[in-house]
Enzyme design. Structure first.
Site, short mmCIF file in Angstrom:
data_model
loop_
_atom_site.label_atom_id
_atom_site.label_comp_id
_atom_site.label_asym_id
_atom_site.label_seq_id
_atom_site.Cartn_x
_atom_site.Cartn_y
_atom_site.Cartn_z
N THR A 1 -7.69 -2.05 7.85
CA THR A 1 -8.07 -0.86 7.09
C THR A 1 -9.48 -1.09 6.54
O THR A 1 -10.13 -2.07 6.88
CB THR A 1 -7.08 -0.65 5.93
OG1 THR A 1 -7.00 -1.87 5.18
CG2 THR A 1 -5.69 -0.34 6.44
N GLN B 1 0.82 -1.21 0.00
CA GLN B 1 0.00 0.00 0.00
C GLN B 1 0.85 1.26 0.00
O GLN B 1 2.06 1.22 0.21
CB GLN B 1 -0.91 -0.01 1.23
CG GLN B 1 -0.17 -0.17 2.53
CD GLN B 1 -0.99 -0.83 3.64
OE1 GLN B 1 -2.21 -0.78 3.60
NE2 GLN B 1 -0.33 -1.41 4.62
N ASP C 1 -7.85 -5.49 13.49
CA ASP C 1 -7.57 -4.05 13.39
C ASP C 1 -7.16 -3.75 11.96
O ASP C 1 -5.99 -3.60 11.65
CB ASP C 1 -6.44 -3.68 14.37
CG ASP C 1 -6.13 -2.20 14.31
OD1 ASP C 1 -6.87 -1.46 13.65
OD2 ASP C 1 -5.13 -1.79 14.92
N1 AG3 Z 1 -8.03 0.98 11.26
C1 AG3 Z 1 -9.32 1.48 10.84
C2 AG3 Z 1 -9.21 2.66 9.97
C3 AG3 Z 1 -10.38 2.88 9.10
C4 AG3 Z 1 -10.45 4.31 8.71
N2 AG3 Z 1 -11.09 4.53 7.46
C5 AG3 Z 1 -10.98 5.66 6.76
N3 AG3 Z 1 -10.29 6.65 7.22
N4 AG3 Z 1 -11.54 5.72 5.60
C6 AG3 Z 1 -7.16 1.84 11.96
C7 AG3 Z 1 -5.88 1.18 12.35
C8 AG3 Z 1 -5.35 1.73 13.62
N5 AG3 Z 1 -4.57 0.81 14.35
#
Ligand code: AG3
Length: 287
Positions: free
Chosen positions: A163, A31, A161
């Protein structure tokens, strides 16, 4: 000159954050990774143009994903975190007195590296003796544990956890992954995943809720408010084989939450319970 970062969150709506500077930018094997220094939120980690967290409010997401499932489990000794290479959820899990071992399976080792360098307060526990960091595909990892069926390898709590459900994380929102997670959990295990915004991702929340309900004895959804995420309101879906995730387990009746007060900026026993109190429109999504 003013410089702004824009996240296009829905195609028709987004946020902009004024930036001081770009601290890091690179395409990893998985990514695009960018770290901004911003005026409002401090440093911000952005993966594939989506904000993952900011220094100023990462605590909400990390405390809520880590602590709600752990404090509803009687004795969460073995924890598996899929994704979360920044270490925020690891840091929170170690605040639970029963935790003996955490496996963090993050597909992109670059996320671990840059988090250690730019977010030391978040990545601070990645070197802890109780923590093992593996740069592997979380889906394969869970499928293998489930298939081997070796009880010693299974976990008390599995946390996802991830994305958003595009790119490397897509498979983490699919039924066969949830089934494999069930198989990788102990007989009283709890599974919890971040499940996006109740305003913008209703179908996703509904579909995941339905699958979790079919697989696990108990399912639940709780929310927290995270300013930098789409709509600012975020959901987490839990599946549990035995414990009621809505309540703090009796095993913590003598646990001194006050002692953690300095370290906890969002989570408390009151918040644990209240985060499951849902407005009608969210009840409707999951009914
Ligand atoms: N994970 C979820 C992030 C999702 C946010 N989405 C967005 N900004 N479109 C975060 C990881 C933190 N450890």
């Amino acid at each position: 000159m003013e410089t702004w970062f824009f996240e296009n969150q829905t195609g028709n709506f987004g946020i902009k954050i004024r930036i001081k500077s770009i601290l890091f930018h690179e395409f990893s094997d998985y990514q695009e990774i960018t770290i901004y220094d911003t005026l409002e939120f401090g440093k911000v980690l952005v993966l594939d143009k989506a904000v993952m967290f900011s220094d100023k409010n990462e605590f909400v997401y990390h405390e809520m994903l880590g602590l709600v499932p752990l404090f509803s489990h009687e004795k969460p000794e073995r924890i598996l975190i899929i994704g979360g290479g920044d270490g925020g959820v690891v840091r929170e899990c170690l605040k639970n007195p029963f935790v003996k071992h955490i496996d963090l399976v993050e597909i992109d080792k670059k996320v671990v590296e840059v988090s250690k360098e730019f977010f030391p307060e978040i990545a601070c526990k990645l070197e802890d003796d109780k923590v093992r960091v593996l740069a592997e595909d979380g889906i394969e990892f869970i499928k293998n544990i489930s298939a081997r069926g070796n009880e010693d390898e299974k976990y008390d709590v599995i946390l996802v956890d991830s994305t958003d459900p595009v790119g490397p994380a897509e498979g983490l929102f699919k039924r066969d992954f949830y089934e494999a997670a069930y198989g990788a959990l102990n007989a009283s295990g709890i599974f919890t995943a971040q499940t996006e915004s109740p305003f913008f991702n209703q179908n996703l929340i509904k579909d995941i809720g339905k699958i979790i309900k079919e697989i696990y004895a108990k399912s639940s959804l709780y929310c927290a408010s995270i300013p930098v995420y789409p709509s600012g309101l975020w959901s987490f879906t839990a599946g549990s084989k035995k414990y009621d995730t809505k309540v703090i387990n009796e095993s913590y009746k003598d646990f001194d939450f006050g002692r953690l007060e300095k370290e906890l900026k969002y989570y408390s026993p009151e918040i644990h319970h209240s985060s499951f109190v849902l407005p009608n429109f969210i009840k409707d999504i999951i009914k």
